[in-house]
Motif scaffolding. Sequence first.
Motif, short mmCIF file in Angstrom:
data_model
loop_
_atom_site.label_atom_id
_atom_site.label_comp_id
_atom_site.label_asym_id
_atom_site.label_seq_id
_atom_site.Cartn_x
_atom_site.Cartn_y
_atom_site.Cartn_z
N LEU A 73 0.83 -1.21 0.00
CA LEU A 73 0.00 0.00 0.00
C LEU A 73 0.87 1.26 0.00
N TYR A 76 2.29 1.68 -3.50
CA TYR A 76 1.28 2.09 -4.48
C TYR A 76 0.88 3.55 -4.29
N LYS A 77 0.77 3.99 -3.04
CA LYS A 77 0.46 5.40 -2.77
C LYS A 77 1.59 6.29 -3.27
N ARG A 82 -3.31 3.93 -8.39
CA ARG A 82 -4.59 4.02 -7.68
C ARG A 82 -5.39 2.72 -7.69
N SER A 84 -4.26 -0.35 -7.92
CA SER A 84 -3.59 -1.29 -7.02
C SER A 84 -3.79 -0.88 -5.57
N GLU A 85 -3.78 0.42 -5.31
CA GLU A 85 -4.04 0.93 -3.96
C GLU A 85 -5.43 0.51 -3.50
N LEU A 89 -6.31 -1.94 -0.33
CA LEU A 89 -7.20 -1.45 0.73
C LEU A 89 -8.38 -2.39 0.94
N CYS A 108 -10.77 1.16 5.76
CA CYS A 108 -10.06 0.71 4.55
C CYS A 108 -11.05 0.48 3.41
#
Length: 157
Positions: A73, A76-77, A82, A84-85, A89, A108
Motif C-alpha cells: 500500500l 502504491y500510494k 490508484r 492497485s491501492e 485497501l 479501509c
Amino acid sequence: MRCDYPDALGSLGTSYAGLEDYEKAIECQKKYLAIMQEIEDCLGEGDALGNLGTTLAKLNRNSEALEYWQAALAIYKKIGSRSSEALILKNLAALYQILGDTKLAYECCVQALAIATELDIPLANECQELKKILELIYKVNHKYPNVLHEMQQGTAN
C-alpha cells in the motif's frame, strides 16, 4: 533482448498460488520481490508484496499478510498506482474484518470504494458488498454487544 526471468518468476508464483501450492508460490514471490527491489522497480515490488500478502492470507498467516499488504500500500500510494491501492485497501478491509477490527476494516473499505468508484473499475462492486457486510456487523455488535459472548458461554456449558 530483455530477459523476462523476473516476470516469469512472478507469474510462476501466481500460478503456484492458483494451484494451492502455497509454499512454492511464496518461494517464487520472494525471489521476484528481491529482484524487483534490486532493480528498483517500484510497481513490481508492490505487486510482489501484494501477491505475498494474498498467499499468506490464504494460509491464515494474517500478521505476515498484513505486513506485506501495508508495505505494498505504501508503495502504491507513493507511485500513484490508484487501482492497485484500491485492491490492497479492499484486501486489508477483509483481513481486518477477520481479525475482528470492524472499525479499521470499514475505514479501509470506504477508502477502497472511493478510489474504485472514481476509477470506475469493477472492484467498486466488491467494495460496496464488503461495506454492507461491515455495516451489518457494526450494527449487530452495537445493538447486541453481548450476543457473541453469551453464545460462547452457552456452548461452553
